[in-house]
Design a protein around this motif. Structure first.
Motif, short mmCIF file in Angstrom:
data_model
loop_
_atom_site.label_atom_id
_atom_site.label_comp_id
_atom_site.label_asym_id
_atom_site.label_seq_id
_atom_site.Cartn_x
_atom_site.Cartn_y
_atom_site.Cartn_z
N ASP A 109 13.47 -2.48 3.89
CA ASP A 109 13.02 -1.35 3.09
C ASP A 109 11.51 -1.33 2.90
N ALA A 110 10.91 -2.50 2.71
CA ALA A 110 9.46 -2.58 2.55
C ALA A 110 8.75 -2.14 3.83
N GLY A 111 9.25 -2.58 4.98
CA GLY A 111 8.66 -2.19 6.26
C GLY A 111 8.81 -0.70 6.51
N ALA A 112 9.96 -0.14 6.13
CA ALA A 112 10.18 1.30 6.29
C ALA A 112 9.23 2.09 5.40
N ALA A 113 9.00 1.61 4.18
CA ALA A 113 8.08 2.30 3.27
C ALA A 113 6.65 2.24 3.79
N THR A 114 6.26 1.10 4.33
CA THR A 114 4.92 0.96 4.91
C THR A 114 4.75 1.90 6.10
N ALA A 115 5.76 1.98 6.95
CA ALA A 115 5.69 2.87 8.11
C ALA A 115 5.62 4.33 7.66
N SER A 116 6.35 4.68 6.62
CA SER A 116 6.31 6.05 6.10
C SER A 116 4.92 6.39 5.56
N LYS A 117 4.26 5.43 4.91
CA LYS A 117 2.89 5.66 4.44
C LYS A 117 1.95 5.86 5.62
N SER A 118 2.15 5.08 6.66
CA SER A 118 1.31 5.21 7.86
C SER A 118 1.53 6.56 8.52
N LEU A 119 2.75 7.06 8.46
CA LEU A 119 3.06 8.38 9.02
C LEU A 119 2.20 9.46 8.37
N GLN A 120 1.98 9.34 7.07
CA GLN A 120 1.17 10.34 6.35
C GLN A 120 -0.27 10.37 6.86
N GLN A 121 -0.75 9.25 7.39
CA GLN A 121 -2.12 9.18 7.89
C GLN A 121 -2.29 9.88 9.23
N CYS A 122 -1.19 10.29 9.85
CA CYS A 122 -1.26 10.99 11.13
C CYS A 122 -1.67 12.45 10.94
N HIS A 123 -1.55 12.93 9.75
CA HIS A 123 -1.82 14.35 9.47
C HIS A 123 -3.31 14.62 9.35
N VAL A 124 -3.75 15.66 10.01
CA VAL A 124 -5.13 16.12 9.92
C VAL A 124 -5.09 17.58 9.51
N GLU A 125 -5.82 17.89 8.47
CA GLU A 125 -5.88 19.29 8.04
C GLU A 125 -6.58 20.12 9.09
N GLY A 126 -6.07 21.30 9.33
CA GLY A 126 -6.70 22.22 10.26
C GLY A 126 -8.00 22.77 9.68
N GLN B 171 7.39 7.46 12.64
CA GLN B 171 8.75 7.80 12.22
C GLN B 171 9.76 6.91 12.95
N THR B 172 9.49 6.61 14.21
CA THR B 172 10.35 5.70 14.98
C THR B 172 10.38 4.34 14.30
N ILE B 173 9.22 3.82 13.97
CA ILE B 173 9.13 2.51 13.33
C ILE B 173 9.83 2.53 11.97
N ALA B 174 9.62 3.59 11.20
CA ALA B 174 10.26 3.70 9.88
C ALA B 174 11.78 3.73 10.01
N GLU B 175 12.28 4.51 10.96
CA GLU B 175 13.73 4.61 11.16
C GLU B 175 14.33 3.26 11.55
N LEU B 176 13.66 2.56 12.45
CA LEU B 176 14.19 1.29 12.93
C LEU B 176 14.11 0.19 11.88
N ARG B 177 13.06 0.21 11.08
CA ARG B 177 12.96 -0.78 10.01
C ARG B 177 14.01 -0.51 8.93
N GLU B 178 14.24 0.76 8.64
CA GLU B 178 15.29 1.10 7.68
C GLU B 178 16.65 0.68 8.22
N ARG B 179 16.87 0.89 9.49
CA ARG B 179 18.14 0.50 10.11
C ARG B 179 18.36 -1.01 10.02
N ALA B 180 17.27 -1.76 10.12
CA ALA B 180 17.34 -3.22 10.07
C ALA B 180 17.44 -3.75 8.64
N GLY B 181 17.37 -2.85 7.66
CA GLY B 181 17.46 -3.27 6.27
C GLY B 181 16.13 -3.71 5.69
#
Length: 176
Positions: free
Chosen positions: A155-172, A143-153
């Motif tokens: 958009d592709a990097g922010a989208a990639t970081a957001s996809k990577s964020l989804q991979q952090c989730h593990v079902e209980g 989320q840090t990387i996504a926020e900073l890439r979005e701030r830098a303009g």
């Protein structure tokens, strides 16, 4: 009479100069202004991403007493708005434990408060590389990387970081 002719001939000349001056000035380019999120909004999103993942998996490494004391002192400085003092303490803690993913992420978030955005992204990336790559810390990293890439303009990097964020989730584990 000569005074009247002077004024009559000066008006068209002055008008011509003004028109030429107006034509030669470049017009301001129409920029699509990108709404930038405040540092507080970015940090709130980063913490929310970590909080969302706490229920599934949370890896908390053991902390050395010296590092723990510096982290606690830095947290106190941050609560009182003394961000530079907190940075000094976290930097000292990182000298003692340079490969600590939680310290690196804490320092990344502090770098955002200090408006050191390039360093914040590097620290978050390094935290992810050394961290568990799952759970709350992973979510905060991406989320840090996504926020900073979005701030830098970036958009592709922010989208990639957001996809990577989804991979952090593990079902209980499902328990019946």
């Amino acid at each position: 009479m000569s005074r009247r002719l002077f004024h009559a001939s000066a008006v068209p000349a002055t008008l011509a100069v003004l028109l030429l001056a107006a034509c030669s000035q470049p017009s301001a380019p129409a920029q699509a202004t990108r709404p930038t999120r405040s540092d507080e909004q970015m940090l709130a999103s980063i913490h929310a991403a970590g909080d969302k993942e706490k229920s599934a998996i949370d890896v908390n490494p053991l902390r050395e007493p010296g590092v723990a004391n510096l982290q606690d002192a830095a947290a106190g400085d941050m609560r009182t708005g003394q961000y530079s003092a907190a940075a000094v303490k976290l930097d000292q803690a990182l000298k003692l434990s340079p490969n600590s993913p939680d310290l690196l992420q804490d320092r990344a978030e502090l770098a955002i408060r200090l408006k050191d955005y390039a360093n914040a992204e590097k620290l978050a990336q390094r935290s992810w590389e050394l961290g568990p790559r799952l759970g709350p810390l992973c979510a905060r990293n991406w989320q840090t990387i996504a926020e900073l890439r979005e701030r830098a303009g970036d958009d592709a990097g922010a989208a990639t970081a957001s996809k990577s964020l989804q991979q952090c989730h593990v079902e209980g584990v499902q328990r019946f």
